[in-house]
Design a protein around this motif. Structure first.
Motif, PDB file in Angstrom:
ATOM      1  N   MET A   1       0.850  -1.189   0.000  1.00  0.00           N
ATOM      2  CA  MET A   1       0.000   0.000   0.000  1.00  0.00           C
ATOM      3  C   MET A   1       0.896   1.254   0.000  1.00  0.00           C
ATOM      4  SD  MET A   1      -2.751   1.239   2.868  1.00  0.00           S
ATOM      5  CE  MET A   1      -3.394  -0.437   2.984  1.00  0.00           C
ATOM      6  N   GLU A   2       0.606   2.199  -0.860  1.00  0.00           N
ATOM      7  CA  GLU A   2       1.369   3.429  -0.971  1.00  0.00           C
ATOM      8  C   GLU A   2       0.495   4.619  -0.608  1.00  0.00           C
ATOM      9  OE1 GLU A   2       3.064   3.707  -4.852  1.00  0.00           O
ATOM     10  OE2 GLU A   2       3.770   1.626  -4.845  1.00  0.00           O
ATOM     11  N   LEU A   3       1.149   5.745  -0.340  1.00  0.00           N
ATOM     12  CA  LEU A   3       0.410   6.946   0.025  1.00  0.00           C
ATOM     13  C   LEU A   3      -0.537   7.387  -1.091  1.00  0.00           C
ATOM     14  CD1 LEU A   3       3.081   9.151   1.852  1.00  0.00           C
ATOM     15  CD2 LEU A   3       1.106   7.999   2.864  1.00  0.00           C
ATOM     16  N   ARG A   4      -0.135   7.148  -2.338  1.00  0.00           N
ATOM     17  CA  ARG A   4      -0.999   7.564  -3.446  1.00  0.00           C
ATOM     18  C   ARG A   4      -2.316   6.778  -3.426  1.00  0.00           C
ATOM     19  NH1 ARG A   4      -0.413   4.136  -8.034  1.00  0.00           N
ATOM     20  NH2 ARG A   4       1.200   2.551  -7.716  1.00  0.00           N
ATOM     21  N   HIS A   5      -2.276   5.524  -2.971  1.00  0.00           N
ATOM     22  CA  HIS A   5      -3.502   4.751  -2.853  1.00  0.00           C
ATOM     23  C   HIS A   5      -4.446   5.391  -1.831  1.00  0.00           C
ATOM     24  CE1 HIS A   5      -0.905   1.179  -4.271  1.00  0.00           C
ATOM     25  NE2 HIS A   5      -1.623   1.630  -5.292  1.00  0.00           N
ATOM     26  N   LEU A   6      -3.860   5.867  -0.735  1.00  0.00           N
ATOM     27  CA  LEU A   6      -4.681   6.532   0.275  1.00  0.00           C
ATOM     28  C   LEU A   6      -5.284   7.821  -0.284  1.00  0.00           C
ATOM     29  CD1 LEU A   6      -2.465   6.103   3.482  1.00  0.00           C
ATOM     30  CD2 LEU A   6      -4.304   4.632   2.647  1.00  0.00           C
ATOM     31  N   ARG A   7      -4.461   8.567  -1.035  1.00  0.00           N
ATOM     32  CA  ARG A   7      -4.958   9.825  -1.615  1.00  0.00           C
ATOM     33  C   ARG A   7      -6.099   9.547  -2.594  1.00  0.00           C
ATOM     34  NH1 ARG A   7       0.751  10.877  -1.988  1.00  0.00           N
ATOM     35  NH2 ARG A   7       1.399  12.354  -0.348  1.00  0.00           N
ATOM     36  N   TYR A   8      -5.956   8.504  -3.408  1.00  0.00           N
ATOM     37  CA  TYR A   8      -7.012   8.145  -4.363  1.00  0.00           C
ATOM     38  C   TYR A   8      -8.300   7.790  -3.625  1.00  0.00           C
ATOM     39  CZ  TYR A   8      -3.354   7.781  -7.970  1.00  0.00           C
ATOM     40  OH  TYR A   8      -2.348   8.046  -8.846  1.00  0.00           O
ATOM     41  N   GLU A  59     -19.012   0.141   6.213  1.00  0.00           N
ATOM     42  CA  GLU A  59     -18.569   0.445   7.573  1.00  0.00           C
ATOM     43  C   GLU A  59     -17.049   0.345   7.678  1.00  0.00           C
ATOM     44  OE1 GLU A  59     -19.306  -1.086  12.194  1.00  0.00           O
ATOM     45  OE2 GLU A  59     -20.450  -1.944  10.529  1.00  0.00           O
ATOM     46  N   ALA A  60     -16.480  -0.678   7.029  1.00  0.00           N
ATOM     47  CA  ALA A  60     -15.021  -0.833   7.031  1.00  0.00           C
ATOM     48  C   ALA A  60     -14.369   0.302   6.246  1.00  0.00           C
ATOM     49  CB  ALA A  60     -14.636  -2.186   6.423  1.00  0.00           C
ATOM     50  N   GLY A  61     -15.038   0.700   5.158  1.00  0.00           N
ATOM     51  CA  GLY A  61     -14.510   1.797   4.351  1.00  0.00           C
ATOM     52  C   GLY A  61     -14.481   3.103   5.112  1.00  0.00           C
ATOM     53  N   GLN A  62     -15.502   3.347   5.945  1.00  0.00           N
ATOM     54  CA  GLN A  62     -15.533   4.569   6.752  1.00  0.00           C
ATOM     55  C   GLN A  62     -14.421   4.559   7.784  1.00  0.00           C
ATOM     56  OE1 GLN A  62     -17.328   7.184   6.120  1.00  0.00           O
ATOM     57  NE2 GLN A  62     -16.501   8.322   7.874  1.00  0.00           N
ATOM     58  N   PHE A  63     -14.195   3.386   8.403  1.00  0.00           N
ATOM     59  CA  PHE A  63     -13.099   3.256   9.364  1.00  0.00           C
ATOM     60  C   PHE A  63     -11.750   3.517   8.674  1.00  0.00           C
ATOM     61  CE2 PHE A  63      -9.713   0.667  11.175  1.00  0.00           C
ATOM     62  CZ  PHE A  63      -9.748   1.030  12.512  1.00  0.00           C
ATOM     63  N   PHE A  64     -11.586   2.930   7.493  1.00  0.00           N
ATOM     64  CA  PHE A  64     -10.338   3.096   6.744  1.00  0.00           C
ATOM     65  C   PHE A  64     -10.158   4.557   6.338  1.00  0.00           C
ATOM     66  CE2 PHE A  64      -7.719   2.757   2.866  1.00  0.00           C
ATOM     67  CZ  PHE A  64      -6.625   2.094   3.399  1.00  0.00           C
ATOM     68  N   TYR A  65     -11.238   5.219   5.969  1.00  0.00           N
ATOM     69  CA  TYR A  65     -11.172   6.624   5.548  1.00  0.00           C
ATOM     70  C   TYR A  65     -10.662   7.507   6.687  1.00  0.00           C
ATOM     71  CZ  TYR A  65     -12.845  11.360   4.612  1.00  0.00           C
ATOM     72  OH  TYR A  65     -12.928  12.726   4.455  1.00  0.00           O
ATOM     73  N   GLN A  66     -11.202   7.307   7.891  1.00  0.00           N
ATOM     74  CA  GLN A  66     -10.809   8.129   9.033  1.00  0.00           C
ATOM     75  C   GLN A  66      -9.308   7.999   9.329  1.00  0.00           C
ATOM     76  OE1 GLN A  66     -13.468   6.807  12.109  1.00  0.00           O
ATOM     77  NE2 GLN A  66     -15.238   7.917  11.273  1.00  0.00           N
ATOM     78  N   HIS A  67      -8.803   6.778   9.232  1.00  0.00           N
ATOM     79  CA  HIS A  67      -7.388   6.559   9.510  1.00  0.00           C
ATOM     80  C   HIS A  67      -6.508   6.968   8.324  1.00  0.00           C
ATOM     81  CE1 HIS A  67      -7.615   4.621  13.469  1.00  0.00           C
ATOM     82  NE2 HIS A  67      -8.807   4.187  13.063  1.00  0.00           N
ATOM     83  N   ALA A  68      -7.036   6.881   7.111  1.00  0.00           N
ATOM     84  CA  ALA A  68      -6.291   7.334   5.939  1.00  0.00           C
ATOM     85  C   ALA A  68      -6.057   8.841   6.015  1.00  0.00           C
ATOM     86  CB  ALA A  68      -7.044   6.972   4.662  1.00  0.00           C
ATOM     87  N   ILE A  69      -7.077   9.579   6.483  1.00  0.00           N
ATOM     88  CA  ILE A  69      -6.948  11.025   6.650  1.00  0.00           C
ATOM     89  C   ILE A  69      -5.820  11.346   7.629  1.00  0.00           C
ATOM     90  CG2 ILE A  69      -8.067  13.067   7.634  1.00  0.00           C
ATOM     91  CD1 ILE A  69      -9.064  12.505   4.910  1.00  0.00           C
ATOM     92  N   LYS A  70      -5.786  10.601   8.736  1.00  0.00           N
ATOM     93  CA  LYS A  70      -4.736  10.836   9.733  1.00  0.00           C
ATOM     94  C   LYS A  70      -3.349  10.528   9.172  1.00  0.00           C
ATOM     95  CE  LYS A  70      -7.695   9.861  13.741  1.00  0.00           C
ATOM     96  NZ  LYS A  70      -7.912   8.972  14.907  1.00  0.00           N
ATOM     97  N   LEU A  71      -3.257   9.420   8.444  1.00  0.00           N
ATOM     98  CA  LEU A  71      -1.959   9.035   7.879  1.00  0.00           C
ATOM     99  C   LEU A  71      -1.461  10.070   6.874  1.00  0.00           C
ATOM    100  CD1 LEU A  71      -2.499   5.195   7.345  1.00  0.00           C
ATOM    101  CD2 LEU A  71      -0.873   6.279   8.912  1.00  0.00           C
TER     102      LEU A  71
END
Length: 304
Positions: A1-8, A59-71
């Motif tokens: 997993m790369e930062l660009r994946h989180l940004r996308y 629900e998992a996507g929302q959890f992942f989104y919150q932590h992706a924002i922090k990362l």
């Protein structure tokens, strides 16, 4: 997993649309969809509810989104802090002859500091000879002096020709010549020069100007430094030839009179290593010219 994946992923969540997210990211929609599918495959979960309009996260996507924002926020903070540390580590070391601080070097350095607050500036008081050696061995990055010393590894820029003046006691007979004096008027005076060091210096420069006119002062006393010479003059012990900038030194009963001889000037040079013309030195030179222009100082711009 790369930062660009989180940004996308974050872009898709916030836009609630693959199409709008692709436009925001300046990429085509198909590659964006593939990147999200790859991310879901890597995580082994579904991040979006398929077929929802507008697009919604699971629900998992929302959890992942919150932590992706922090990362992503942490990543930007680390990047910003690293840049600041890198900038703070930048240092420029400047050598200078003391008399220049009484003139325009002080406002030049002040302007330079205001323009580059994250740049560490170190100052070293040294003679022009010492500056040349310090440039060659890397102790300083740039020097400001008054002597014309040639060295193949050093680049020298003439900044200006500073007029010379005569410091006299306000009750000295010469003090009545407010329009100015000539070198010939000083031949029989007790003349204080400085500094008293063996290498070529400001005192030898002044003697050389006398020699250009075929003159030789009869009563010369060379002292350690400018302030000491002016102290003697203020005590009524004699007169002293100084750069125009020295008139900013105020002592009781001390006045400064122009020297009217055409050759009565002291050059001001900026020196640096030939192969070390950094952006910081360019910025410093630009500050020199900005101060000169603001003060109406005659000069000719030099670029390198």
């Amino acid at each position: 997993m790369e930062l660009r994946h989180l940004r996308y992923f974050v872009a898709v969540v916030e836009e609630q649309s693959f199409t709008k997210a692709a436009e925001k990211l300046f990429i085509a929609q198909p590659p964006l969809s593939r990147q999200i599918q790859n991310l879901e495959a890597e995580l082994g979960i579904q991040l979006f509810e398929r077929g929802s309009r507008p697009l919604k996260t699971t629900e998992a996507g929302q959890f992942f989104y919150q932590h992706a924002i922090k990362l992503l926020s942490n990543a930007e903070e680390i990047k910003s802090m690293t840049k600041r540390i890198g900038i703070a580590d930048r240092t420029i070391t400047i050598g200078f002859v003391g008399s220049l601080l009484f003139g325009l070097l002080s406002p030049i350095l002040y302007l330079f500091k205001q323009r580059h607050p994250d740049l560490k500036i170190e100052m070293m008081d040294m003679t022009t000879h010492e500056q040349i050696l310090a440039l060659k061995n890397g102790r300083i990055d740039v020097g400001f002096g008054r002597l014309r010393i040639s060295d193949p590894s050093i680049k020298r820029i003439l900044l200006r020709e500073e007029p010379l003046m005569v410091a006299v006691h306000s009750r000295h007979p010469l003090a009545q010549h407010r329009e100015g004096l000539y070198l010939a008027d000083l031949l029989d005076q007790q003349l204080f020069l400085y500094p008293n060091i063996p290498q070529a210096n400001f005192s030898s420069q002044v003697r050389g100007i006398f020699s250009e006119y075929g003159l030789e002062p009869r009563n010369v006393r060379v002292v350690r430094e400018l302030q000491l010479a002016l102290g003697f003059v203020a005590a009524g012990e004699g007169v002293c030839i100084v750069p125009q900038s020295a008139r900013n030194i105020h002592l009781s009963h001390l006045i400064y009179l122009p020297l009217l001889d055409e050759a009565a000037v002291s050059p001001v040079f900026m020196t640096m290593r030939n192969l070390d013309l950094s952006e910081d030195i360019r910025y410093l030179l630009d500050c020199v010219y900005q101060v000169y222009e603001a003060e109406g100082i005659p000069h000719q711009r030099t670029t390198f």
